[in-house]
Enzyme design. Structure first.
Site, PDB file in Angstrom:
ATOM      1  N   ASP A  13      -2.519 -11.477 -16.893  1.00 22.96           N
ATOM      2  CA  ASP A  13      -3.158 -11.417 -18.218  1.00 22.96           C
ATOM      3  C   ASP A  13      -3.111 -12.758 -18.943  1.00 22.96           C
ATOM      4  O   ASP A  13      -3.025 -12.810 -20.172  1.00 22.96           O
ATOM      5  CB  ASP A  13      -2.504 -10.330 -19.102  1.00 22.96           C
ATOM      6  CG  ASP A  13      -2.407  -9.014 -18.375  1.00 22.96           C
ATOM      7  OD1 ASP A  13      -3.414  -8.611 -17.782  1.00 22.96           O
ATOM      8  OD2 ASP A  13      -1.319  -8.403 -18.390  1.00 22.96           O
ATOM      9  N   LYS A  16      -7.370 -15.345 -17.129  1.00 24.96           N
ATOM     10  CA  LYS A  16      -8.016 -15.909 -15.934  1.00 24.96           C
ATOM     11  C   LYS A  16      -9.518 -15.692 -15.936  1.00 24.96           C
ATOM     12  O   LYS A  16     -10.269 -16.534 -15.471  1.00 24.96           O
ATOM     13  CB  LYS A  16      -7.434 -15.270 -14.671  1.00 24.96           C
ATOM     14  CG  LYS A  16      -6.059 -15.767 -14.322  1.00 24.96           C
ATOM     15  CD  LYS A  16      -5.589 -15.230 -12.989  1.00 24.96           C
ATOM     16  CE  LYS A  16      -5.185 -13.779 -13.013  1.00 24.96           C
ATOM     17  NZ  LYS A  16      -4.065 -13.426 -13.859  1.00 24.96           N
ATOM     18  N   GLY A  40      -7.623  -6.804 -13.915  1.00 23.45           N
ATOM     19  CA  GLY A  40      -8.634  -6.580 -14.944  1.00 23.45           C
ATOM     20  C   GLY A  40      -9.064  -7.917 -15.505  1.00 23.45           C
ATOM     21  O   GLY A  40      -8.290  -8.581 -16.182  1.00 23.45           O
ATOM     22  N   HIS A  41     -10.279  -8.343 -15.171  1.00 20.08           N
ATOM     23  CA  HIS A  41     -10.767  -9.628 -15.666  1.00 20.08           C
ATOM     24  C   HIS A  41     -11.931  -9.386 -16.619  1.00 20.08           C
ATOM     25  O   HIS A  41     -12.874  -8.683 -16.285  1.00 20.08           O
ATOM     26  CB  HIS A  41     -11.222 -10.523 -14.509  1.00 20.08           C
ATOM     27  CG  HIS A  41     -10.079 -10.989 -13.653  1.00 20.08           C
ATOM     28  ND1 HIS A  41     -10.248 -11.710 -12.499  1.00 20.08           N
ATOM     29  CD2 HIS A  41      -8.742 -10.853 -13.814  1.00 20.08           C
ATOM     30  CE1 HIS A  41      -9.056 -11.978 -11.978  1.00 20.08           C
ATOM     31  NE2 HIS A  41      -8.135 -11.462 -12.760  1.00 20.08           N
ATOM     32  N   GLN A 224      -3.412 -10.894 -10.954  1.00 18.61           N
ATOM     33  CA  GLN A 224      -2.018 -10.744 -11.436  1.00 18.61           C
ATOM     34  C   GLN A 224      -1.426 -12.137 -11.715  1.00 18.61           C
ATOM     35  O   GLN A 224      -2.171 -13.051 -12.016  1.00 18.61           O
ATOM     36  CB  GLN A 224      -1.154  -9.953 -10.436  1.00 18.61           C
ATOM     37  CG  GLN A 224      -1.493  -8.473 -10.343  1.00 18.61           C
ATOM     38  CD  GLN A 224      -2.617  -8.175  -9.399  1.00 18.61           C
ATOM     39  OE1 GLN A 224      -2.639  -8.655  -8.280  1.00 18.61           O
ATOM     40  NE2 GLN A 224      -3.579  -7.371  -9.821  1.00 18.61           N
TER      41      GLN A 224
HETATM   42  P1  IMP Z   1       0.976  -2.378  -9.316  1.00 20.05           P
HETATM   43  O1  IMP Z   1       0.322  -3.680  -8.972  1.00 20.05           O
HETATM   44  O2  IMP Z   1       0.020  -1.347  -9.826  1.00 20.05           O
HETATM   45  O3  IMP Z   1       1.826  -1.876  -8.186  1.00 20.05           O
HETATM   46  O4  IMP Z   1       1.999  -2.649 -10.533  1.00 20.05           O
HETATM   47  C1  IMP Z   1       3.195  -3.416 -10.359  1.00 20.05           C
HETATM   48  C2  IMP Z   1       3.467  -4.271 -11.587  1.00 20.05           C
HETATM   49  O5  IMP Z   1       2.457  -5.262 -11.697  1.00 20.05           O
HETATM   50  C3  IMP Z   1       3.450  -3.522 -12.914  1.00 20.05           C
HETATM   51  O6  IMP Z   1       4.399  -4.119 -13.774  1.00 20.05           O
HETATM   52  C4  IMP Z   1       2.057  -3.758 -13.446  1.00 20.05           C
HETATM   53  O7  IMP Z   1       1.999  -3.653 -14.852  1.00 20.05           O
HETATM   54  C5  IMP Z   1       1.843  -5.184 -12.989  1.00 20.05           C
HETATM   55  N1  IMP Z   1       0.425  -5.525 -12.819  1.00 20.05           N
HETATM   56  C6  IMP Z   1      -0.390  -5.181 -11.805  1.00 20.05           C
HETATM   57  N2  IMP Z   1      -1.612  -5.700 -11.975  1.00 20.05           N
HETATM   58  C7  IMP Z   1      -1.571  -6.416 -13.101  1.00 20.05           C
HETATM   59  C8  IMP Z   1      -2.529  -7.238 -13.784  1.00 20.05           C
HETATM   60  O8  IMP Z   1      -3.671  -7.416 -13.354  1.00 20.05           O
HETATM   61  N3  IMP Z   1      -2.094  -7.826 -14.942  1.00 20.05           N
HETATM   62  C9  IMP Z   1      -0.824  -7.679 -15.389  1.00 20.05           C
HETATM   63  N4  IMP Z   1       0.099  -6.946 -14.784  1.00 20.05           N
HETATM   64  C10 IMP Z   1      -0.266  -6.314 -13.645  1.00 20.05           C
END
Ligand code: IMP
Length: 430
Positions: A13, A16, A40-41, A224
């Protein structure tokens, strides 16, 4: 030709979307190399806001090739619902402008089930995942029992893959008190989506190689952030992929030499969604203010993001791990109006000073940030397009960030608008 990799240098977040969009205008090929629809972009182009999860950002620009690499985990139903949503916004997506690596592992409904079952069972120890099945899908990939895109082309192969996969999942589900998978239904759903998905399947490694030979510019779009990296992040409160720059090569099938410039995206303060350590987290009015001014709510899950001061220790660490050549500093305007700003320059743990975050969870739990105070600025930096438009205190803040993280600012973003950017170094320049 300097190909560019964009990585988030914090917990995701970082903003990007805008930077990737800015760069994708200059690129010919835009490739996702890890993660899935947990990302999420947000792109703002003129009056239109595009929200992308799985598709590479370049997809909204005509004449670009968008690539989903083998390092991604792909939910085919989420893919087509995103494609339909974008079609409704006038973006035409076809096999001409989208290619998917044939060796990409699929995310299936059973992965989402398992993600949720595990999180529910973990209670207070939950990770706070996005619930998209990301972790379980990567587990099956590494466990050599996943279904990959190319497996959908042959019923016999699909049957044998399903046997292996379901033997594992049914046993797991039993332990978690869930019913066995309806194999016939899952197979029928896969057979139904196969003719839609297969036309996009390509040997992406070959297409990327040909693009390189033809002198095309490639943008590798990370999702991420580096602190969510499976190896270097705040384990186990991480995502299940390699979010650092090295994954751009292995996640698309190019050699490491294909990477020219690594751009780290860095927010002028820190946020995190989900559970896990966060040394500079603020539980006070300052944290509240950062969240409100920065609109810090997750794009995918809508969850409120935790907010805190800029942590130079962590960003120095992630810049080193990803070999970041320059950063894009975003959301500086969110800091407008603070009397005083704080930057974390080191940690104190049990009376010992650290200039990095140690791996041991017991030490991480005892971190006290060491802060340096800086004078804030009252003027607005929103929309600034040159250094001359920035107050002196804001420039001082940026310079101090560069010094502490030992990495220069290549771009400075001062609003979600694509033109509100101060360019110092063009990452694509040779
Ligand atoms: P997962 O990727 O759904 O397994 O989540 C694992 C961790 O990564 C959690 O803390 C999510 O909130 C975080 N996370 C996954 N994708 C994103 C992203 O695109 N932005 C911010 N945090 C993310």
């Amino acid at each position: 030709m300097a190909n560019v990799v964009v990585v988030g240098a914090q917990w995701g977040d970082e903003g990007k979307g805008k930077i990737v969009d800015w760069l994708s205008e200059r690129a010919d090929v835009i490739a996702r190399f890890q993660g899935g629809h947990n990302a999420g972009h947000t792109l703002v182009i003129g009056e239109t806001v595009f929200k992308l999860s799985l598709l590479p950002s370049g997809i909204v620009r005509p004449g670009k090739l968008a690539v989903i690499g083998n390092g991604v985990v792909l939910d085919p139903w989420a893919l087509f619902s995103e494609i339909d949503r974008l079609a409704g916004q006038g973006v035409a997506i076809s096999t001409e402008n989208l290619m998917i690596a044939e060796n990409t592992p699929l995310i299936l409904p059973l992965h989402q089930d398992l993600d949720k079952l595990r999180e529910d069972a973990a209670g207070k120890a939950k990770i706070g995942t996005t619930g998209r099945g990301i972790g379980p899908a990567y587990e099956d990939k590494v466990g050599r029992r996943t279904i990959r895109v190319a497996d959908l082309a042959d019923e016999e192969t699909l049957d044998s893959r399903l046997d292996r996969l379901l033997a594992h999942h049914d046993a797991l589900r039993k332990g978690l008190g869930a019913s066995p998978i309806d194999r016939a239904d899952l197979k029928a759903r896969l057979m139904e989506i196969a003719p839609q998905l297969l036309p996009y399947a390509q040997p992406v490694w070959k297409i990327m190689g040909d693009a390189r030979k033809a002198g095309k510019r490639i943008l590798f779009e990370g999702a991420q952030g580096s602190l969510l990296d499976i190896d270097f992040g705040t384990y186990p409160y991480v995502t299940s992929s390699t979010t650092t720059s090295g994954a751009a090569a292995s996640g698309t099938g190019v050699g490491p030499g294909a990477i020219g410039f690594v751009l780290g995206i860095v927010k002028a303060y820190t946020t995190r969604v989900g559970e896990g350590p966060f040394p500079t987290e603020l539980d006070d009015a300052d944290g509240q203010r950062l969240g409100e001014r920065g609109h810090e709510f997750g794009t995918v899950t809508g969850r409120k993001r935790r907010c805190g001061w800029f942590d130079a220790v962590l960003v120095r660490q992630t810049c080193a791990i990803s070999g970041v050549n320059g950063i894009a500093l975003t959301k500086l305007d969110v800091l407008d109006g603070f009397e005083t700003l704080k930057i974390c320059t080191g940690y104190e743990i049990d009376g010992v000073t650290y200039d990095y975050l140690p791996t041991a969870a017991a030490l991480q739990a005892k971190v006290t940030p060491i802060y340096e105070e800086m004078e804030g600025w009252q003027e607005s930096t929103a929309g600034a397009r040159s250094w001359a438009e920035l107050p002196a205190a804001a420039i001082k803040y940026v310079r101090r960030v560069e010094e502490l993280i030992q990495c220069p600012v290549a771009m400075l973003s001062t609003s979600p608008e694509r033109d509100d950017t101060i360019l110092v170094t063009d990452p694509f320049a040779d």
